[in-house]
Design a protein around this motif. Structure first.
Motif, PDB file in Angstrom:
ATOM      1  N   LYS A  49       9.686  -8.782 -13.302  1.00 53.65           N
ATOM      2  CA  LYS A  49       8.621  -8.296 -12.077  1.00 53.65           C
ATOM      3  C   LYS A  49       7.522  -7.079 -13.535  1.00 53.65           C
ATOM      4  O   LYS A  49       6.818  -6.438 -13.382  1.00 53.65           O
ATOM      5  CB  LYS A  49       8.819  -7.709 -11.341  1.00 53.65           C
ATOM      6  N   LEU A  50       8.508  -6.587 -14.147  1.00 56.37           N
ATOM      7  CA  LEU A  50       7.860  -5.237 -14.422  1.00 56.37           C
ATOM      8  C   LEU A  50       7.284  -5.349 -15.513  1.00 56.37           C
ATOM      9  O   LEU A  50       6.236  -5.155 -16.687  1.00 56.37           O
ATOM     10  CB  LEU A  50       9.102  -4.379 -15.512  1.00 56.37           C
ATOM     11  N   ILE A  51       7.543  -6.558 -16.177  1.00 53.10           N
ATOM     12  CA  ILE A  51       7.263  -7.413 -17.600  1.00 53.10           C
ATOM     13  C   ILE A  51       5.348  -7.972 -17.306  1.00 53.10           C
ATOM     14  O   ILE A  51       4.982  -7.454 -17.609  1.00 53.10           O
ATOM     15  CB  ILE A  51       7.504  -8.611 -18.042  1.00 53.10           C
ATOM     16  N   CYS A  52       5.395  -8.495 -15.311  1.00 53.02           N
ATOM     17  CA  CYS A  52       4.242  -9.535 -15.124  1.00 53.02           C
ATOM     18  C   CYS A  52       3.225  -7.846 -14.939  1.00 53.02           C
ATOM     19  O   CYS A  52       1.781  -7.794 -15.188  1.00 53.02           O
ATOM     20  CB  CYS A  52       5.223  -9.852 -13.861  1.00 53.02           C
ATOM     21  N   LEU A  53       3.788  -6.468 -14.099  1.00 52.70           N
ATOM     22  CA  LEU A  53       2.881  -5.718 -14.678  1.00 52.70           C
ATOM     23  C   LEU A  53       2.129  -5.373 -15.195  1.00 52.70           C
ATOM     24  O   LEU A  53       0.904  -4.554 -15.404  1.00 52.70           O
ATOM     25  CB  LEU A  53       3.563  -4.784 -12.853  1.00 52.70           C
ATOM     26  N   ALA A  54       3.283  -4.866 -15.944  1.00 46.27           N
ATOM     27  CA  ALA A  54       2.660  -4.309 -17.608  1.00 46.27           C
ATOM     28  C   ALA A  54       1.580  -5.937 -18.330  1.00 46.27           C
ATOM     29  O   ALA A  54       0.621  -4.974 -19.063  1.00 46.27           O
ATOM     30  CB  ALA A  54       3.589  -3.838 -18.309  1.00 46.27           C
ATOM     31  N   THR A  55       1.556  -6.562 -17.912  1.00 46.95           N
ATOM     32  CA  THR A  55       0.713  -8.295 -18.900  1.00 46.95           C
ATOM     33  C   THR A  55      -0.387  -8.125 -17.720  1.00 46.95           C
ATOM     34  O   THR A  55      -1.232  -7.730 -18.540  1.00 46.95           O
ATOM     35  CB  THR A  55       1.128  -9.005 -18.173  1.00 46.95           C
ATOM     36  N   PHE A  56       0.102  -7.584 -16.669  1.00 51.82           N
ATOM     37  CA  PHE A  56      -1.289  -8.084 -15.652  1.00 51.82           C
ATOM     38  C   PHE A  56      -2.574  -6.925 -15.215  1.00 51.82           C
ATOM     39  O   PHE A  56      -3.112  -7.501 -14.981  1.00 51.82           O
ATOM     40  CB  PHE A  56      -1.390  -9.821 -14.751  1.00 51.82           C
ATOM     41  N   GLN A  69      -5.775  -4.470  -7.960  1.00 52.31           N
ATOM     42  CA  GLN A  69      -4.911  -4.481  -8.162  1.00 52.31           C
ATOM     43  C   GLN A  69      -4.001  -5.022  -7.185  1.00 52.31           C
ATOM     44  O   GLN A  69      -2.621  -5.080  -7.360  1.00 52.31           O
ATOM     45  CB  GLN A  69      -5.337  -3.289  -9.240  1.00 52.31           C
ATOM     46  N   GLU A  70      -4.272  -4.325  -5.881  1.00 50.23           N
ATOM     47  CA  GLU A  70      -3.106  -4.549  -5.035  1.00 50.23           C
ATOM     48  C   GLU A  70      -2.900  -6.192  -4.596  1.00 50.23           C
ATOM     49  O   GLU A  70      -1.822  -5.953  -4.701  1.00 50.23           O
ATOM     50  CB  GLU A  70      -3.123  -3.725  -3.799  1.00 50.23           C
ATOM     51  N   PHE A  71      -3.587  -6.743  -4.503  1.00 49.57           N
ATOM     52  CA  PHE A  71      -2.872  -8.231  -4.674  1.00 49.57           C
ATOM     53  C   PHE A  71      -3.498  -8.765  -5.383  1.00 49.57           C
ATOM     54  O   PHE A  71      -1.777  -9.611  -5.157  1.00 49.57           O
ATOM     55  CB  PHE A  71      -4.823  -9.070  -4.763  1.00 49.57           C
ATOM     56  N   LEU A  72      -2.825  -8.519  -6.728  1.00 48.70           N
ATOM     57  CA  LEU A  72      -1.878  -8.839  -7.645  1.00 48.70           C
ATOM     58  C   LEU A  72      -0.859  -7.781  -7.333  1.00 48.70           C
ATOM     59  O   LEU A  72       0.254  -9.434  -7.793  1.00 48.70           O
ATOM     60  CB  LEU A  72      -2.113  -8.454  -9.123  1.00 48.70           C
ATOM     61  N   LYS A  73      -0.646  -6.901  -6.797  1.00 51.61           N
ATOM     62  CA  LYS A  73       0.672  -6.710  -6.989  1.00 51.61           C
ATOM     63  C   LYS A  73       1.534  -7.843  -6.064  1.00 51.61           C
ATOM     64  O   LYS A  73       2.670  -7.623  -6.385  1.00 51.61           O
ATOM     65  CB  LYS A  73       0.940  -4.742  -6.649  1.00 51.61           C
TER      66      LYS A  73
END
Length: 234
Positions: A49-56, A69-73
């Motif tokens: 999740k951390l990698i995805c959050l940092a990437t997207f 942003q919240e939808f992506l989260k």
């Protein structure tokens, strides 16, 4: 006084996990290994999740609520569901019942979440010279997360492990799982979008966790009735 405050907050944050394990049949069936495995899966899931959050996700300069942003989260948050699926279906467990399995997995999942997200803030902040209610509220939030994690594990158990569940309950089970899985996005909206303060948000989390626990328990009991009826017939 500061050390005393730290220990109080730490016990409030992590104590319920130990109490739940010792006060339920989990300790009698020695399910600690299952909880530890679930905690390891949570840590691996958190890394993904951390990698995805940092990437997207882009770094926001303001603390305002950004729907995109919240939808992506929220979408990235469903990685937790994939992690729970792996923990419930792919890990090797001792010969324990489905009822004990989801509780052990949910307990390990919630404990790892509390250690990862709350231990460092407690150690740094709760030992400060100035008393603050924030860390007591963090402990209460950890208790709500414990209940929500076990509820999500129970719903996941019904979705993936229970084969003979009533078809009329399937949409309700999936809807409840989505509600619990998106709870972090909901609380983020309450804080940033509606401007709720931490005590009000924690109160909402505690209330919601109790409601979802009751619904999950009722669904689990309802899904067990068909198997009990078949056993009585045979």
């Amino acid at each position: 006084m500061t050390v005393f405050h730290f220990f109080n907050c730490a016990i409030l944050t992590f104590g319920p996990h130990a109490v739940y394990y010792s006060a339920t049949p989990l300790s009698e069936y020695d399910t600690l290994g299952t909880s530890v495995k679930a905690a390891v899966v949570y840590l691996a899931t958190a890394l993904v999740k951390l990698i995805c959050l940092a990437t997207f996700l882009k770094v926001s300069e303001s603390d305002s609520f950004d729907p995109y942003q919240e939808f992506l989260k929220a979408l990235i948050g469903f990685i937790d569901v994939a992690g729970l699926y792996f923990a419930l279906t792919q890990l090797t467990h001792r010969n324990i019942s489905q009822n004990h399995k989801f509780q052990a997995v949910g307990l390990g999942w919630a404990f790892a979440d509390s250690v990862l997200h709350r231990l460092a803030p407690l150690w740094v902040g709760a030992r400060g010279l100035e008393f603050t209610w924030d860390y007591i509220l963090q402990g209460l939030e950890a208790n709500a997360n414990l209940v929500l994690s076990i509820s999500l594990a129970a719903l996941g158990s019904l979705m993936w492990l229970r084969k003979n569940k009533p078809k009329t309950l399937i949409p309700i089970i999936y809807l409840c799982a989505v509600i619990v899985a998106t709870m972090p996005s909901t609380t983020s909206y309450l804080r940033r979008g509606l401007g709720w303060h931490l005590p009000k948000v924690v109160g909402f989390e505690l209330f919601t966790s109790l409601v979802m626990a009751f619904i999950s328990w009722q669904l689990f009991a309802a899904c067990q009735r068909p198997s009990l009826m078949l056993a009585a017939i045979h």
